[in-house]
Write an enzyme that holds these catalytic residues in place. Structure first.
Site, PDB file in Angstrom:
ATOM      1  N   CYS A  87       0.827  -1.205   0.000  1.00 14.59           N
ATOM      2  CA  CYS A  87       0.000   0.000   0.000  1.00 14.59           C
ATOM      3  C   CYS A  87       0.869   1.267   0.000  1.00 14.59           C
ATOM      4  O   CYS A  87       1.492   1.558  -1.016  1.00 14.59           O
ATOM      5  CB  CYS A  87      -0.986  -0.067   1.168  1.00 14.59           C
ATOM      6  SG  CYS A  87      -2.430   0.947   0.877  1.00 14.59           S
ATOM      7  N   HIS A 180      -3.313  -5.098   1.488  1.00 23.90           N
ATOM      8  CA  HIS A 180      -2.597  -5.391   2.746  1.00 23.90           C
ATOM      9  C   HIS A 180      -2.527  -6.905   2.984  1.00 23.90           C
ATOM     10  O   HIS A 180      -3.381  -7.454   3.686  1.00 23.90           O
ATOM     11  CB  HIS A 180      -3.332  -4.738   3.928  1.00 23.90           C
ATOM     12  CG  HIS A 180      -3.138  -3.264   4.029  1.00 23.90           C
ATOM     13  ND1 HIS A 180      -2.215  -2.692   4.877  1.00 23.90           N
ATOM     14  CD2 HIS A 180      -3.736  -2.247   3.391  1.00 23.90           C
ATOM     15  CE1 HIS A 180      -2.257  -1.371   4.746  1.00 23.90           C
ATOM     16  NE2 HIS A 180      -3.175  -1.086   3.861  1.00 23.90           N
ATOM     17  N   GLU A 182      -0.788  -8.560   4.915  1.00 24.42           N
ATOM     18  CA  GLU A 182      -0.542  -8.903   6.322  1.00 24.42           C
ATOM     19  C   GLU A 182      -1.845  -9.009   7.113  1.00 24.42           C
ATOM     20  O   GLU A 182      -1.838  -9.527   8.229  1.00 24.42           O
ATOM     21  CB  GLU A 182       0.413  -7.881   6.955  1.00 24.42           C
ATOM     22  CG  GLU A 182      -0.188  -6.535   7.332  1.00 24.42           C
ATOM     23  CD  GLU A 182      -0.437  -5.579   6.153  1.00 24.42           C
ATOM     24  OE1 GLU A 182      -0.292  -5.992   4.981  1.00 24.42           O
ATOM     25  OE2 GLU A 182      -0.809  -4.418   6.420  1.00 24.42           O
TER      26      GLU A 182
HETATM   27  N1  GLN Z   1      -3.566   6.364   0.964  1.00 22.38           N
HETATM   28  C1  GLN Z   1      -2.301   6.152   1.592  1.00 22.38           C
HETATM   29  C2  GLN Z   1      -1.216   6.992   0.918  1.00 22.38           C
HETATM   30  O1  GLN Z   1      -1.441   7.593  -0.082  1.00 22.38           O
HETATM   31  C3  GLN Z   1      -1.923   4.678   1.571  1.00 22.38           C
HETATM   32  C4  GLN Z   1      -2.927   3.901   2.374  1.00 22.38           C
HETATM   33  C5  GLN Z   1      -2.390   2.655   3.020  1.00 22.38           C
HETATM   34  O2  GLN Z   1      -1.195   2.411   3.073  1.00 22.38           O
HETATM   35  N2  GLN Z   1      -3.280   1.879   3.591  1.00 22.38           N
HETATM   36  O3  GLN Z   1      -0.145   7.068   1.408  1.00 22.38           O
END
Ligand code: GLN
Length: 205
Positions: A87, A180, A182
């Site tokens: 992410c 994610h 994890e």
């Molecule tokens: N929206 C977040 C960003 O732009 C990432 C979200 C996440 O890691 N769950 O950094």
């Protein structure tokens, strides 16, 4: 059996400045590796792999700079240490970021758009096809996830969402997911990270 019991377990760092650290630590334990929480450059010494977790990528960039971690992480990558970014971690690894931000580590031939799944879909779950990881679909938990808008020729798609958009990619020993991994019990991505360690060392991990 033959796996040497006294072989050192691989040590996998989790960048622990901000974000979803604890679940990665548990996942790393699940795959038989030793988790190391990374806050300072000295925590990177002797790591076999590093996880860049989810969180808020703008905050994470600032903290990585502040703690002097950017250069030592880049030098781990240069020497072929496997990396997994999830992410926000994927955003940090991307070569290109649509609409604005400068890339940060620029280690992965993809373009991403932050929060690219849009506001209505702030968070959602989906079954992902992941033929590169086996037949069973991978369950993906997406939280304000980046959208992968371009996969360049140096990167390979490992998993796609139900609309066929790439959500897990690999370039050599750099792995990244928009979701994610994890947060579910499926450990295939963390296991792949351990396999990449073994590949690098020229032996099965
Ligand atoms: N929206 C977040 C960003 O732009 C990432 C979200 C996440 O890691 N769950 O950094």
């Amino acid at each position: 059996m033959s796996t040497a019991a006294n072989d050192r377990r691989p040590r996998i760092g989790v960048l622990a400045l901000q974000g979803a650290v604890r679940e990665h630590v548990a996942a790393i334990r699940d795959v038989g590796a030793e988790p190391v929480e990374v806050r300072l450059p000295r925590d990177l010494v002797d790591l076999d792999a590093l996880v860049l977790p989810g969180g808020e990528s703008t905050t994470m960039r600032k903290l990585i700079d502040e703690y002097g971690l950017r250069e030592p992480i880049l030098s781990l990558a240069r020497t072929g240490t496997p990396l997994l970014g999830t992410c926000a971690g994927m955003i940090l690894l991307a070569d290109r970021i649509a609409d604005g931000d400068e890339p940060y580590f620029a280690l992965l031939d993809i373009e991403v758009r932050r929060n690219g799944y849009g506001r209505q879909l702030d968070s959602f779950e989906a079954d992902l096809s992941a033929p590169a990881l086996g037949e069973a679909p991978l369950h993906g938990v997406f939280i304000r996830a980046p959208l992968v808008t371009v996969v360049g020729s140096r990167a390979e798609v490992l998993a796609a969402d139900p609309d066929g958009r790439p959500v897990a990619v690999r370039q050599g020993r750099v792995l990244a997911t928009a979701f994610h991994p994890e947060l579910t019990g499926d450990r295939r991505l963390h296991r792949l990270l351990v396999e990449l360690i073994g590949e690098r060392a020229g032996r099965p991990a």
